[in-house]
Design an enzyme around this catalytic site. Structure first.
Site, PDB file in Angstrom:
ATOM      1  N   TYR A 144       0.859  -1.188   0.000  1.00  9.07           N
ATOM      2  CA  TYR A 144       0.000   0.000   0.000  1.00  9.07           C
ATOM      3  C   TYR A 144       0.889   1.228   0.000  1.00  9.07           C
ATOM      4  CZ  TYR A 144      -3.324   3.512   1.763  1.00  9.07           C
ATOM      5  OH  TYR A 144      -4.103   4.631   1.928  1.00  9.07           O
ATOM      6  N   ASP A 239       9.283   2.644  -0.415  1.00  7.75           N
ATOM      7  CA  ASP A 239       8.274   3.310   0.399  1.00  7.75           C
ATOM      8  C   ASP A 239       8.528   2.900   1.842  1.00  7.75           C
ATOM      9  OD1 ASP A 239       6.132   4.248   1.763  1.00  7.75           O
ATOM     10  OD2 ASP A 239       4.608   3.515   0.365  1.00  7.75           O
ATOM     11  N   LYS A 267       4.646   8.886   8.745  1.00 10.16           N
ATOM     12  CA  LYS A 267       4.384   8.299  10.062  1.00 10.16           C
ATOM     13  C   LYS A 267       5.407   8.724  11.135  1.00 10.16           C
ATOM     14  CE  LYS A 267       1.206   4.902   8.391  1.00 10.16           C
ATOM     15  NZ  LYS A 267       1.238   4.271   7.083  1.00 10.16           N
TER      16      LYS A 267
HETATM   17  C1  LIG Z   1       0.561   4.766   5.736  1.00  8.45           C
HETATM   18  C2  LIG Z   1       1.290   4.512   4.482  1.00  8.45           C
HETATM   19  C3  LIG Z   1       1.193   5.366   3.378  1.00  8.45           C
HETATM   20  C4  LIG Z   1       0.232   6.509   3.338  1.00  8.45           C
HETATM   21  O1  LIG Z   1       0.497   7.457   4.296  1.00  8.45           O
HETATM   22  P1  LIG Z   1      -0.670   8.504   4.720  1.00  8.45           P
HETATM   23  O2  LIG Z   1       0.023   9.419   5.649  1.00  8.45           O
HETATM   24  O3  LIG Z   1      -1.738   7.677   5.355  1.00  8.45           O
HETATM   25  O4  LIG Z   1      -1.131   9.147   3.478  1.00  8.45           O
HETATM   26  C5  LIG Z   1       1.998   5.124   2.301  1.00  8.45           C
HETATM   27  N1  LIG Z   1       2.850   4.083   2.275  1.00  8.45           N
HETATM   28  C6  LIG Z   1       2.968   3.231   3.299  1.00  8.45           C
HETATM   29  C7  LIG Z   1       3.950   2.105   3.232  1.00  8.45           C
HETATM   30  C8  LIG Z   1       2.177   3.409   4.430  1.00  8.45           C
HETATM   31  O5  LIG Z   1       2.258   2.535   5.437  1.00  8.45           O
END
Ligand SMILES: *Cc1c(COP(=O)(O)O)cnc(C)c1O
Length: 427
Positions: A144, A239, A267
């Protein structure tokens, strides 16, 4: 204390907020029942509006590695907001924060701050496209990367076909440049790359997948991606919105010793405030406006409270003991569950790394989205509610990671392990 306050609030919320929540997984649809409404958090615990406490393993989806309302963090944020909350004009602390990130993560020479993980991945991909002059993107099923239109896509029929949207409102045209391949499957990547390399701008991957539950990269998988990208001049994007500053201070790339071209962060680097970042090689990063021609902007980007929360978190995390202690606690949980596995009514598989883990209700080894889907979500739901009744908050879906924080004390972990064991014998 009103014992029905969670119900009453959810009932009201559904009238005024779509689905009663501001992000779908919070609504408990995957586990049934109704969500708790949190009143406050302190350390490892959250307290709901009915006054009940829970040891929290959601930790704002991994953002709160120091636990809830860390006193140093709160003090620094209080101090900074006395002098204003946002300017839309450069500030000194943005420079300090950018330096800190560049020093922490070897592949990052330059960084651009944004307001969420979604913005970070969206920016990274636009940048990769602008830099290479190519359009196509490879992503992995089960990974994701936020709710970017052309990343809300699942594999079509056959591994090499283009993806189909997983959300209505995303035109088929928007995903026609996105290939979806199975995680941990280099052959599938090679097949696509060999055929389309002239059009492929980037490969985006979670170096440890944590959005289908925790799924580790197999030996050689990340190395293989690096080699393919080098050979075909494709931009490799890690990511690390979850893994950055979670697995080690330098993220998954430091742990696995692989340098991506671009890294997405979020995060943890916001310490509980909305933030995201894209970083990487100077040569690529300088394609961003105002130096380059790839446009990107943000009214609140780099705002003082978020940046201060980030700087303060990173400063605290420089203490390597923190990662050691986090891992030891996770390992204790893992090993106790392993030792008792024969006593459980149903087979479980526990995937863990550093301070994140998932207990999958399946007999199969879990290494990609297909094997993840073998998990019994009904059993997870029963397990989840048993924990909740006993004051433990796991993420309300089988396909999410549990996160430990530095505020989780030994007695929290011991209690959680005991309850998990009992629940697994029971469900
Ligand atoms: C949470 C997450 C996102 C999206 O981040 P948001 O701050 O919710 O937009 C993208 N990539 C990864 C791997 C994530 O865990």
């Amino acid at each position: 204390m009103d014992r029905n306050l969670n119900y009453q609030l959810f009932y009201q919320a559904k009238n005024y907020i779509s689905g009663g929540v501001n992000s779908p997984v919070r609504a408990f649809k995957a586990v049934g029942g109704i969500p708790i409404f949190v009143k406050r958090g302190k350390g490892s615990k959250i307290y709901d509006v009915e006054g009940k406490s829970y040891i929290d393993y959601c930790m704002s989806w991994g953002a709160l590695i120091l636990g809830h309302s860390n006193p140093v963090l709160i003090r620094e944020i209080k101090k900074i907001i006395e002098n204003g909350t946002s300017f839309g004009i450069p500030t000194e602390i943005e420079v300090e924060f950018a330096k800190e990130i560049c020093n922490a993560i070897p592949s990052i020479e330059m960084v651009r701050l944004v307001n969420s993980g979604t913005e970070a991945t969206m920016t990274a991909i636009r940048l990769a496209r602008g830099y290479t002059g190519r359009n196509k993107v490879i992503k992995f099923s089960g990974c994701y990367h936020g709710h970017v239109d052309y990343l809300l896509v699942q594999a079509g029929s056959g591994a090499t076909t283009l993806g189909i949207p997983t959300s209505s409102g995303v035109p088929k045209d928007f995903v026609k440049n996105t290939f979806v391949v199975p995680y941990n499957n280099l052959d599938a990547v090679e097949k696509v790359v060999k055929k389309y390399y002239k059009d492929i701008a980037c490969i985006i991957v979670e170096p440890v997948a944590a959005n289908m539950g925790v799924v580790l990269p197999k030996n050689g998988f990340l190395e293989g991606l690096r080699e393919i990208c080098d050979y075909y001049k494709i931009v490799l994007i890690f990511d690390e919105v979850i893994t950055g500053f979670r697995l080690t201070y330098g993220g998954a790339q430091t742990l696995f010793k692989i340098k991506p071209d671009l890294t997405c962060l979020g995060k943890i680097i916001g310490g509980g405030f909305p933030i995201g970042a894209v970083g990487g090689k100077k040569e690529i990063m300088e394609h961003l406006a105002p130096v380059g021609s790839v446009y990107q902007a943000g009214t609140l980007s780099g705002n003082p409270p978020a940046v201060t929360a980030g700087i303060t978190t990173l400063k605290i995390l420089k203490n390597k003991q923190i990662y050691k202690s986090l891992e030891q606690n996770t390992k204790f949980l893992y090993e106790t569950i392993k030792q008792n596995i024969k006593k459980f009514k149903h087979q479980v598989v526990l995937n863990y790394i550093g301070s994140m883990f998932t207990i999958f209700f399946t007999e199969k080894e879990v290494y990609d989205y297909e094997t993840v889907l073998s998990a019994d979500t009904k059993l997870y739901a029963k397990f989840f509610h048993k924990l909740l009744e006993n004051g433990i908050y796991f993420p309300p879906s089988q396909f999410e990671a549990c996160f430990l924080s530095f505020a989780h004390a030994d007695k929290d972990i011991e209690y959680t392990t005991k309850i998990c064991k009992e629940a697994l014998i029971d469900v």
